[in-house]
Design an enzyme around this catalytic site. Sequence first.
Site, mmCIF file in Angstrom:
data_model
loop_
_atom_site.group_PDB
_atom_site.id
_atom_site.type_symbol
_atom_site.label_atom_id
_atom_site.label_comp_id
_atom_site.label_asym_id
_atom_site.label_seq_id
_atom_site.Cartn_x
_atom_site.Cartn_y
_atom_site.Cartn_z
ATOM 1 N N THR A 167 6.439 -1.659 -2.679
ATOM 2 C CA THR A 167 5.206 -1.194 -2.064
ATOM 3 C C THR A 167 5.497 -1.079 -0.585
ATOM 4 O O THR A 167 6.433 -1.684 -0.091
ATOM 5 C CB THR A 167 4.074 -2.229 -2.305
ATOM 6 O OG1 THR A 167 3.918 -2.441 -3.701
ATOM 7 C CG2 THR A 167 2.757 -1.768 -1.732
ATOM 8 N N GLY A 219 5.009 -6.604 -4.514
ATOM 9 C CA GLY A 219 5.601 -7.367 -5.588
ATOM 10 C C GLY A 219 4.979 -7.045 -6.928
ATOM 11 O O GLY A 219 4.470 -5.943 -7.144
#
Length: 325
Positions: A167, A219
């Site tokens: 991300t 994550g």
Amino acid sequence: MKPSLIVHGGAWNIPDEAVDDCRDGIRRALAFGWKILSKGGKAIDAVEAAIVILEDDPTFDAGIGSHLNRDGRVQLDAILMDGATLKAGAVAAVERVRNPIRLARQILEKSEHMMLVGSGAEKFAAENGVPLCAPEDLVIDRERSAWSRCIEDSHAAEHHIDHEFGTVGAVALDAQNHLVAGTSTGGTCCKFPGRVGDSPLIGCGCYADAESGGVSCTGHGEGIMKIVMAKTAVDLLGLAENPLVKPEDKCWGIGWGTRTTPSAEAEKGGPQAVANACVRRLAQRAHTTGGLILLDRSGNPAAAFNTSRMAYGFVNPDDSFTIAP
């Protein structure tokens, strides 16, 4: 108020051969964002600009270079949140928007809603000046090859030598004391069509509150959602004493002394201890991996992760950059 900026490109097992590309992308994102802030610009402009750089960099799992879902298509998510108003603009599962963070900003500023998804989000984009692209424009050869290997065999990390998942995000505090956070992602490889992870969800992948701080997470999305990690971090930043922060959380991470004294911050469980505590909770309660970046309400940065590496960087008080890995 001295401006502050921190950005990330994902917490994952970054291989040695990808480190230089990650560092270069983080450096460019910081440079674009800091150019805005250092000239008195707005935090929202800096966060958007930094994330656009990362979305346009195929090194990262956001925008161009994102993972393909089970059907071999890219579906993107993003969020932008204003710490003063607690208003957010979020977008999920879009296939024709190259820079979803730009669309998230339009939703934040022009919509009565806080999240739009799929074709509805794309319709809003078209009506509000956000360019649409062809879905295939978001697909690169590296990810097509990784997807093919996953489909032919089974999904495995070794198919993703550049990034297994990830991300991008940024948090900024400007000279007018405005705090803004943002997050953008392409999600996980071979995800079920329509899957939405933590990234665009307020309080999970992103949160900003001018009274406490701002956070962007990265994550395993389902795990981050379980502990509402971004909101948990911001709540801890706002407490005089942090019940989740343990003594061991105060002695590892990116270090102290950027804007406040180590002793003063350690006594109250400052931003680094909060970041560490949240990642520890992610491991202990959700049994998974990830990381986060944050700024407290005074602009003190922190980052923590429990993967082998995380790509991130922040601006020091002397305007130099600290970049990892």
